[in-house]
Design a protein around this motif. Structure first.
Motif, mmCIF file in Angstrom:
data_model
loop_
_atom_site.group_PDB
_atom_site.id
_atom_site.type_symbol
_atom_site.label_atom_id
_atom_site.label_comp_id
_atom_site.label_asym_id
_atom_site.label_seq_id
_atom_site.Cartn_x
_atom_site.Cartn_y
_atom_site.Cartn_z
ATOM 1 N N VAL A 74 0.766 -1.285 0.056
ATOM 2 C CA VAL A 74 0.043 0.053 0.109
ATOM 3 C C VAL A 74 0.737 1.280 -0.148
ATOM 4 N N LYS A 75 2.201 1.122 0.318
ATOM 5 C CA LYS A 75 3.010 2.364 0.428
ATOM 6 C C LYS A 75 2.957 3.071 -0.855
ATOM 7 N N ALA A 76 2.821 2.264 -1.929
ATOM 8 C CA ALA A 76 2.771 3.068 -3.310
ATOM 9 C C ALA A 76 1.890 4.051 -3.414
ATOM 10 N N GLN A 77 0.812 3.916 -2.647
ATOM 11 C CA GLN A 77 -0.280 4.930 -2.864
ATOM 12 C C GLN A 77 -0.069 6.243 -2.057
ATOM 13 N N PHE A 78 0.690 6.148 -1.200
ATOM 14 C CA PHE A 78 1.092 7.190 -0.345
ATOM 15 C C PHE A 78 2.176 8.142 -0.621
ATOM 16 N N ASP A 79 2.216 9.285 -0.186
ATOM 17 C CA ASP A 79 3.360 10.082 -0.367
ATOM 18 C C ASP A 79 4.066 10.200 0.804
ATOM 19 N N MET A 80 5.258 9.403 0.907
ATOM 20 C CA MET A 80 5.853 8.940 1.938
ATOM 21 C C MET A 80 6.604 10.312 2.766
ATOM 22 N N SER A 81 6.782 11.392 1.874
ATOM 23 C CA SER A 81 7.339 12.510 2.581
ATOM 24 C C SER A 81 6.198 13.123 3.711
ATOM 25 N N ALA A 82 5.089 12.821 3.229
ATOM 26 C CA ALA A 82 3.969 13.418 4.215
ATOM 27 C C ALA A 82 3.839 12.392 5.547
ATOM 28 N N GLN A 83 4.342 11.208 5.349
ATOM 29 C CA GLN A 83 4.676 10.230 6.578
ATOM 30 C C GLN A 83 5.555 10.769 7.395
ATOM 31 N N ALA A 84 6.859 10.978 6.620
ATOM 32 C CA ALA A 84 8.150 11.232 7.607
ATOM 33 C C ALA A 84 7.648 12.497 8.322
ATOM 34 N N ASN A 85 7.132 13.582 7.896
ATOM 35 C CA ASN A 85 6.960 14.901 8.282
ATOM 36 C C ASN A 85 5.930 14.759 9.374
ATOM 37 N N GLY A 86 5.202 13.630 9.340
ATOM 38 C CA GLY A 86 4.071 13.823 10.292
ATOM 39 C C GLY A 86 2.820 14.354 9.797
ATOM 40 N N THR A 87 2.654 14.914 8.507
ATOM 41 C CA THR A 87 1.529 15.502 8.068
ATOM 42 C C THR A 87 0.169 14.595 7.952
ATOM 43 N N GLN A 88 0.592 13.446 7.214
ATOM 44 C CA GLN A 88 -0.547 12.486 7.151
ATOM 45 C C GLN A 88 -1.118 11.750 8.307
ATOM 46 N N PRO A 89 -0.188 11.326 9.372
ATOM 47 C CA PRO A 89 -0.798 11.014 10.314
ATOM 48 C C PRO A 89 -1.588 11.970 11.298
ATOM 49 N N ALA A 90 -1.225 13.401 11.266
ATOM 50 C CA ALA A 90 -1.939 14.310 11.901
ATOM 51 C C ALA A 90 -3.073 14.361 11.264
ATOM 52 N N LYS A 91 -3.241 14.273 9.939
ATOM 53 C CA LYS A 91 -4.798 14.737 9.140
ATOM 54 C C LYS A 91 -5.551 13.106 9.619
ATOM 55 N N LEU A 92 -5.140 12.149 9.601
ATOM 56 C CA LEU A 92 -5.943 10.871 9.818
ATOM 57 C C LEU A 92 -6.476 11.162 11.610
ATOM 58 N N ALA A 93 -5.520 11.468 12.379
ATOM 59 C CA ALA A 93 -5.835 11.738 13.474
ATOM 60 C C ALA A 93 -6.876 12.803 13.764
ATOM 61 N N ALA A 94 -6.854 13.723 13.088
ATOM 62 C CA ALA A 94 -7.866 14.722 13.178
ATOM 63 C C ALA A 94 -9.134 14.315 12.624
ATOM 64 N N ALA A 95 -9.071 13.467 11.360
ATOM 65 C CA ALA A 95 -10.384 12.867 11.038
ATOM 66 C C ALA A 95 -10.912 11.860 12.036
ATOM 67 N N VAL A 96 -10.301 10.966 12.778
ATOM 68 C CA VAL A 96 -10.732 9.940 13.439
ATOM 69 C C VAL A 96 -11.251 10.847 14.802
ATOM 70 N N TYR A 97 -10.685 12.006 15.349
ATOM 71 C CA TYR A 97 -11.306 12.481 16.491
ATOM 72 C C TYR A 97 -12.596 13.336 15.980
ATOM 73 N N SER A 98 -12.681 13.837 14.771
ATOM 74 C CA SER A 98 -13.995 14.583 14.429
ATOM 75 C C SER A 98 -14.954 13.465 14.283
ATOM 76 N N TYR A 99 -14.982 12.013 13.786
ATOM 77 C CA TYR A 99 -15.763 11.205 13.874
ATOM 78 C C TYR A 99 -16.215 10.617 15.130
ATOM 79 N N ALA A 100 -15.234 10.765 16.086
ATOM 80 C CA ALA A 100 -15.685 10.283 17.453
ATOM 81 C C ALA A 100 -16.365 11.571 17.985
#
Ligand code: HEM
Length: 260
Positions: free
Chosen positions: A153-179
């Motif tokens: 699945v790595k091929a689908q992701f921008d790995m720099s957004a993983q390394a700098n934490g942008t994508q984990p932060a976006k997912l965390a915000a989405a999960v929090y909004s859902y909760a």
């Protein structure tokens, strides 16, 4: 992209519609009606789809190329003309040996739409603050588990957004909004829409939701430790499935209207 509308009769030569990406998967919805969806999948040689399940009965018909399908633990050699029926919830994994094209027909859902119980809503809402506090740690852990167990699945992701934490932060915000808004889903529409468009651009498939679900739930458990009681985990399992269905439905609509 949807090739045809279900209101009119339609014929197509599948070979003319085949387009292989340089790596990974390119899919085209040929047709969709209330009960079924017919999608042409073009996989570049070497592409692997790890084991997953689908909530719908499916038929895979190979158009060209070769590969291997592991269906419920049994290896099946994929070659042109092969027709395989996969019942809902049957675990399957796939590997394209050469460039491989097949039509996947999903028939009516055999599993009823998830209705989230009031108990789940209450538990999920009660975990919102903890999720806010530990959100990025959980999602960072979730990507770590996912990329380790499902490296394809790595091929689908921008790995720099993983390394700098942008994508984990976006997912965390989405999960929090859902909760926070699990009992008022209209408030999430704009967010779901934005994410769903991004998912369509990155070719996220319905089958991949079980992968993210598995890894997210494991990450919640890893980070929350004893606070992840069996009640919390059961509630989040149910809640995740309901959210996954919301995304899958919205993404199916977008796949039909947007060329991707
Ligand atoms: C309910 C489950 C999911 C949630 C809440 C979620 C959430 C998100 C969010 C918030 C973004 C960022 C959108 C933006 O940039 O505006 C995103 C992007 C993305 N998601 Fe998901 N997602 C989910 C499931 C999945 C699944 C099943 C996959 C399949 C592997 C996936 C793959 C991606 C990819 C590839 C991106 C683009 C990331 C990039 O550009 O590096 N997501 N998702």
């Amino acid at each position: 992209m949807t090739v045809a509308s279900s209101n009119n009769s339609f014929t197509a030569t599948l070979q003319d519609l085949i387009e292989y990406p340089t790596s990974g998967i390119l899919s085209k919805v040929l047709l969709k009606d209330q009960n079924s969806q017919y999608t042409l999948f073009c996989l570049a040689a070497g592409t692997e789809i790890d084991e997953h399940t689908s909530t719908r009965n499916a038929v895979l018909t190979v158009v060209e190329g070769t590969g291997n399908l592991n269906l419920e633990g049994k290896d099946i050699t994929l070659a042109p003309g092969l027709f395989v029926f996969m019942p809902a919830n049957a675990p399957h994994a796939l590997q394209a040996k050469e460039n491989l094209a097949f039509v996947l027909t999903l028939s009516e859902k055999s599993v009823k739409k998830q209705v989230v119980s009031q108990q789940t809503i209450d538990i999920v809402k009660s975990t919102a603050n903890v999720l806010k506090q530990h959100g990025k740690k959980i999602t960072t852990r979730m990507y770590e588990i996912m990329f380790d167990k499902y490296p394809e699945v790595k091929a689908q992701f921008d790995m720099s957004a993983q390394a700098n934490g942008t994508q984990p932060a976006k997912l965390a915000a989405a999960v929090y909004s859902y909760a926070t808004h699990i009992d008022d889903l209209d408030r999430l529409k704009a967010m779901v829409d934005k994410i769903a468009h991004r998912h369509v651009k990155t070719h996220v498939l319905p089958e991949q939701y079980s992968i993210v679900g598995e890894c997210l739930l494991k990450a919640i458990q890893d980070v929350l430790g004893d606070a992840a009681t069996s009640e919390v985990m059961t509630a989040w399992t149910e809640a995740y499935q309901a959210l996954a269905e919301i995304f899958i439905d919205r993404e199916q609509q977008i796949y039909q209207t947007v060329a991707h």
